[in-house]
Design a protein around this motif. Structure first.
Motif, short mmCIF file in Angstrom:
data_model
loop_
_atom_site.label_atom_id
_atom_site.label_comp_id
_atom_site.label_asym_id
_atom_site.label_seq_id
_atom_site.Cartn_x
_atom_site.Cartn_y
_atom_site.Cartn_z
N LEU A 55 6.95 -23.83 -0.03
CA LEU A 55 5.60 -24.23 -0.25
C LEU A 55 5.13 -23.10 -1.19
N SER A 56 3.86 -23.36 -1.71
CA SER A 56 3.11 -22.42 -2.70
C SER A 56 2.44 -21.14 -2.10
N ALA A 57 2.85 -20.20 -2.66
CA ALA A 57 2.09 -18.67 -2.47
C ALA A 57 0.91 -18.44 -2.95
N GLY A 58 0.17 -19.82 -3.64
CA GLY A 58 -1.06 -19.68 -4.12
C GLY A 58 -1.03 -18.90 -5.57
N GLY A 59 -2.10 -18.64 -6.08
CA GLY A 59 -2.13 -17.89 -7.60
C GLY A 59 -3.49 -17.41 -7.58
N SER A 60 -3.73 -16.82 -8.90
CA SER A 60 -2.94 -16.50 -9.85
C SER A 60 -2.01 -15.26 -9.37
N SER A 61 -2.51 -14.54 -8.33
CA SER A 61 -1.85 -13.24 -7.82
C SER A 61 -1.00 -13.75 -6.50
N GLY A 62 -0.42 -14.88 -6.73
CA GLY A 62 0.58 -15.30 -5.73
C GLY A 62 1.97 -14.25 -5.70
N GLY A 63 2.36 -13.78 -6.53
CA GLY A 63 3.52 -12.91 -6.76
C GLY A 63 2.96 -11.44 -5.71
N ALA A 64 1.87 -11.12 -6.05
CA ALA A 64 1.56 -9.91 -5.21
C ALA A 64 1.22 -10.38 -3.71
N ALA A 65 0.53 -11.31 -3.53
CA ALA A 65 0.34 -11.70 -2.16
C ALA A 65 1.58 -12.10 -1.40
N ALA A 66 2.69 -12.61 -2.08
CA ALA A 66 3.94 -12.99 -1.36
C ALA A 66 4.61 -11.54 -1.15
N ALA A 67 4.54 -10.66 -2.13
CA ALA A 67 5.27 -9.32 -1.94
C ALA A 67 4.66 -8.63 -0.74
N LEU A 68 3.43 -8.43 -0.49
CA LEU A 68 2.55 -7.95 0.49
C LEU A 68 3.18 -8.62 1.95
N ALA A 69 3.03 -9.99 1.59
CA ALA A 69 3.29 -10.66 3.05
C ALA A 69 4.61 -10.41 3.52
N ALA A 70 5.67 -10.38 2.50
CA ALA A 70 7.16 -10.05 2.87
C ALA A 70 7.60 -8.87 3.03
N GLY A 71 6.50 -7.78 2.99
CA GLY A 71 6.82 -6.48 2.94
C GLY A 71 7.85 -5.92 1.89
N LEU A 72 7.38 -6.36 0.70
CA LEU A 72 8.12 -5.67 -0.55
C LEU A 72 7.52 -4.58 -0.90
N VAL A 73 6.34 -4.58 -0.86
CA VAL A 73 5.43 -3.45 -1.41
C VAL A 73 4.35 -3.21 -0.39
N PRO A 74 3.63 -2.20 -0.01
CA PRO A 74 2.55 -1.97 0.74
C PRO A 74 1.26 -2.18 0.19
N VAL A 75 1.27 -1.93 -1.26
CA VAL A 75 0.02 -2.20 -1.98
C VAL A 75 0.09 -2.93 -3.11
N ALA A 76 -1.00 -3.37 -3.47
CA ALA A 76 -0.91 -4.39 -4.88
C ALA A 76 -2.22 -4.46 -5.14
N GLU A 77 -2.40 -5.04 -6.58
CA GLU A 77 -3.47 -5.43 -7.45
C GLU A 77 -3.43 -6.98 -7.92
N GLY A 78 -4.72 -7.40 -8.30
CA GLY A 78 -4.54 -8.57 -8.96
C GLY A 78 -5.77 -8.93 -9.67
N THR A 79 -6.02 -9.92 -10.28
CA THR A 79 -7.29 -10.50 -10.78
C THR A 79 -7.81 -11.56 -9.90
N ASP A 80 -9.02 -11.84 -10.35
CA ASP A 80 -9.88 -13.16 -9.64
C ASP A 80 -10.74 -13.89 -10.64
N MET A 81 -10.65 -14.83 -10.94
CA MET A 81 -11.84 -15.56 -11.88
C MET A 81 -12.38 -16.75 -10.83
#
Length: 476
Positions: free
Chosen positions: A157-183
């Motif tokens: 299933l989709s992780a959404g986007g466009s900051s989908g990699g960042a959100a998925a990394a956080l949820a999966a415990g791969l990093v504790p902080v992340a940033e993205g963009t939002d239009m």
């Protein structure tokens, strides 16, 4: 495979605020924290495909330097020693930045852009880059260069986007902080799909530089985290004025890191289940979010069904986005149309067809819209609405063409619960709002008055603590 332990996994899933305190008190070293995350990335990311560039050795050198700074008694920043991955449309000096495009597969910038520079200055340890859709366009993270990012809650299933990699990394415990963009929802949409927190700040709260169109309010940089307090902590590191960004706000960013209150008495809440009848919403999403309203009332708030008049927001967002796309991608589309995906070609062509009168009409409507939302928030502290109109969908689908039985005219249609809000200039946050009976996360969108970012965080924190939905972890 690198050895991992239950203790390592626990460390990887703790809030960033706790981890920052542990590192600062030297109860956990930055190197130990990094190694735990690198081990989890090695074990878990093949299922998720969230991190598309990894620099383990560079991160180890940075973590060792962070530990040495603490040992020497140096003053350190609020994110000191925390592993971070940067969205792959953010320039990272010495590390490739691809925008999810084969055209830039080998692009290595010389310098960091401002948001990355500020995270590193705050002490974050750069681990790598997170996946995006091609040129970060659209709310589903897939591209021909790296493939699709999968939702940590359900593979396929989709992780959404466009900051989908960042959100998925956080949820999966791969990093504790992340940033993205939002239009049009690129921080909020993936946060909703992945059960994390994503904040679209007031335009100018987090200055963007370099940027081609510095006066545009549509696209903003912002933080993601597993908790509201984590998001507030990251915001304190990346907010603040910069003279090169004409919209940047002068408020002291340190205030965002102050402890968030557990209670928000007297809260006046507007509930807009379909944003004033403007957007169709999957009944499964609506059913989950209705359960949040009694929790909000239990906090001492009053809840009324109400929504500002957003009827002009579609024209504002659609026109100004198309104008921006033609300015950004128009030359490339006309020169090499085969090099970009069809949705970007469509959006740039729509921008090229605009007249000066079209843009002027949209800006006049933009001003009227702003005035209406300011009056609305004289009566309410916060607006609650669905973050997304649909549940996470199969990664093979480019975008939903139908929502609750209603056909969508284009690839932006299913994101209107976010795009309508983007046009207002208000800060907006996606908070874990609950789960469907079969375990898929649903996001609750909170919107506050322009520049009321701190108040938005306070309300979100109180609801987060009362519901506890953000404490659930995906079954990886």
């Amino acid at each position: 495979m690198t050895a991992t332990t239950a203790a390592d996994d626990d460390l990887c899933l703790r809030p960033a605020t706790e981890l920052a305190a542990l590192v600062r008190k030297r109860e956990v070293s930055a190197r130990e924290l990094l190694e735990a995350h690198l081990a989890r990335i090695e074990r878990v990311d093949p299922q998720v495909n969230a991190i598309v560039t990894l620099d383990a050795e560079g991160a180890r050198a940075a973590a060792d330097a962070a530990d040495a700074a603490l040992a020497a008694g140096e003053e350190v920043g609020p994110l000191h020693g925390l592993p971070a991955a940067h969205k792959d449309n953010h320039l990272t000096g010495g590390m490739r930045t691809t925008w999810g495009s084969k055209l830039h597969a080998d692009n290595v910038p010389l310098h960091d852009e401002l948001v990355v520079e500020r995270l590193r200055r705050a002490g974050a340890v750069r681990v790598g880059k997170t996946n995006v859709p091609e040129f970060a366009a659209g709310s589903h993270t897939v591209n021909e260069l790296f493939g699709a990012t999968h939702n940590p809650w359900r593979h396929g299933l989709s992780a959404g986007g466009s900051s989908g990699g960042a959100a998925a990394a956080l949820a999966a415990g791969l990093v504790p902080v992340a940033e993205g963009t939002d239009m049009g929802g690129s921080l909020r949409n993936p946060a909703a799909f992945c059960n994390v927190v994503g904040l679209r700040p007031t335009p100018g709260r987090v200055p963007t530089w370099p940027v081609a169109m510095g006066w545009s309010t549509l696209s903003v940089d912002g933080p993601l985290g597993r908790t509201v307090a984590d998001v507030a902590l990251v915001l304190s590191a990346i907010a603040g004025p910069d003279p090169r960004a004409p919209l940047s706000l002068s408020d002291d960013p340190a205030g965002f890191a102050a402890p968030l209150p557990e209670e928000v008495p007297g809260l006046r809440v507007a509930w807009a289940p379909d944003l004033g009848g403007l957007v169709p919403v999957d009944p499964a999403v609506s059913a989950v979010l209705r359960e949040v309203l009694p929790v909000v009332e239990s906090l001492g708030g009053t809840v009324e069904e109400a929504c500002p008049d957003l009827r002009e927001a579609d024209d504002v967002f659609g026109t100004l986005r198309a104008w921006l796309f033609d300015a950004t991608f128009g030359d490339l589309v006309r020169r090499s149309p085969e090099a970009v995906k069809e949705t970007i070609r469509w959006n740039a062509a729509a921008g090229a067809a605009l007249s000066g009168s079209d843009v002027a009409r949209a800006e006049l409507a933009h001003t009227r819209l702003h005035e209406r939302v300011v009056r609305f928030f004289d009566r309410y502290d916060v607006l609650l609405a669905p973050t997304t109109q649909v549940l996470p969908f199969p990664v093979e689908l480019e975008y939903p063409t139908e929502v609750a039985g209603v056909p969508q005219a284009d690839y932006l249609g299913w994101m209107r619960s976010c795009t309508l809000v983007s046009a207002t200039g208000c800060p907006a946050l996606s908070l874990p709002g609950g789960f469907t009976p079969d375990g898929l996360p649903v996001g609750l969108q909170l919107v506050a008055a322009p520049r009321a970012d701190r108040r938005l965080l306070e309300v979100a924190h109180a609801i987060e603590q009362a519901t506890g939905h953000g404490r659930r972890r995906p079954p990886l």
